[in-house]
Enzyme design. Structure first.
Site, PDB file in Angstrom:
ATOM      1  N   THR A  16       0.832  -1.202   0.000  1.00 47.90           N
ATOM      2  CA  THR A  16       0.000   0.000   0.000  1.00 47.90           C
ATOM      3  C   THR A  16       0.867   1.253   0.000  1.00 47.90           C
ATOM      4  O   THR A  16       2.031   1.229   0.383  1.00 47.90           O
ATOM      5  CB  THR A  16      -0.945   0.020   1.223  1.00 47.90           C
ATOM      6  N   ASP A  17       0.254   2.356  -0.427  1.00 55.41           N
ATOM      7  CA  ASP A  17       0.976   3.632  -0.477  1.00 55.41           C
ATOM      8  C   ASP A  17       0.503   4.546   0.653  1.00 55.41           C
ATOM      9  O   ASP A  17      -0.256   4.135   1.535  1.00 55.41           O
ATOM     10  CB  ASP A  17       0.810   4.297  -1.850  1.00 55.41           C
ATOM     11  N   MET A  18       0.928   5.780   0.618  1.00 60.35           N
ATOM     12  CA  MET A  18       0.608   6.734   1.671  1.00 60.35           C
ATOM     13  C   MET A  18      -0.898   6.987   1.796  1.00 60.35           C
ATOM     14  O   MET A  18      -1.391   7.356   2.856  1.00 60.35           O
ATOM     15  CB  MET A  18       1.338   8.050   1.385  1.00 60.35           C
ATOM     16  N   GLY A  20      -3.024   4.648   1.576  1.00 62.73           N
ATOM     17  CA  GLY A  20      -3.609   3.434   2.135  1.00 62.73           C
ATOM     18  C   GLY A  20      -4.189   2.477   1.110  1.00 62.73           C
ATOM     19  O   GLY A  20      -4.868   1.517   1.474  1.00 62.73           O
ATOM     20  N   ILE A  21      -3.918   2.736  -0.182  1.00 70.21           N
ATOM     21  CA  ILE A  21      -4.394   1.821  -1.223  1.00 70.21           C
ATOM     22  C   ILE A  21      -3.203   1.132  -1.886  1.00 70.21           C
ATOM     23  O   ILE A  21      -2.070   1.606  -1.784  1.00 70.21           O
ATOM     24  CB  ILE A  21      -5.257   2.538  -2.284  1.00 70.21           C
TER      25      ILE A  21
END
Length: 140
Positions: A16-18, A20-21
């Site tokens: 996930t990225d910053m 949240g996905i």
């Protein structure tokens, strides 16, 4: 109808990225896993094909993202061969969120058939038994 493989995954935190996905770059390793599972159905593993001298270099790729997946989501990645010629193979993928089986993304990859020196080969002529197995999964 062509064979469709099913690969089940759980989204890891590191994917996930910053926001949240799942980061867009993480879908391609999922496609690779699904493609590997599809190839296993031929009775030959991806690594065995490489040991035979059959390489599948990537020549084109695409992914369309409909919705974002999140940490710990359960995922189904399907894979099928869309096009097969003596020189190349194209796979399509669908990524679903489980348990509702909601379509989250769709992708495709195109690969050429090459020898271990990455020179293009005619798979049907050079490896007729592998060609036959791929053809069976693509057409049925």
């Amino acid at each position: 109808m062509p064979y469709i493989s099913e690969t089940y995954l759980t989204v890891r935190y590191a994917e996930t990225d910053m926001m949240g996905i799942v980061h867009h770059s993480r879908y391609y390793p999922w496609f690779e896993q699904a493609r590997t599972d599809w190839i296993k159905k031929t009775g030959i593993t991806y690594s065995a094909m490489e040991q035979m001298g059959i390489m599948l270099p990537l020549t084109e790729t695409h992914c369309r993202y409909h919705y974002g997946l999140k940490y710990e989501d359960e995922v189904l990645v399907t894979c099928r061969a869309e096009k097969l010629t003596v020189a190349r193979i194209e796979f399509s993928y669908e990524v679903y969120k489980l348990p509702e089986r909601k379509l989250m993304s769709e992708g495709r990859t195109q690969h050429g058939f090459a020898d271990s020196d990455f020179r293009p080969i005619n798979l049907k002529k050079k490896f007729p038994e592998v060609w036959e197995r791929l053809t069976e999964l693509t057409e049925h």
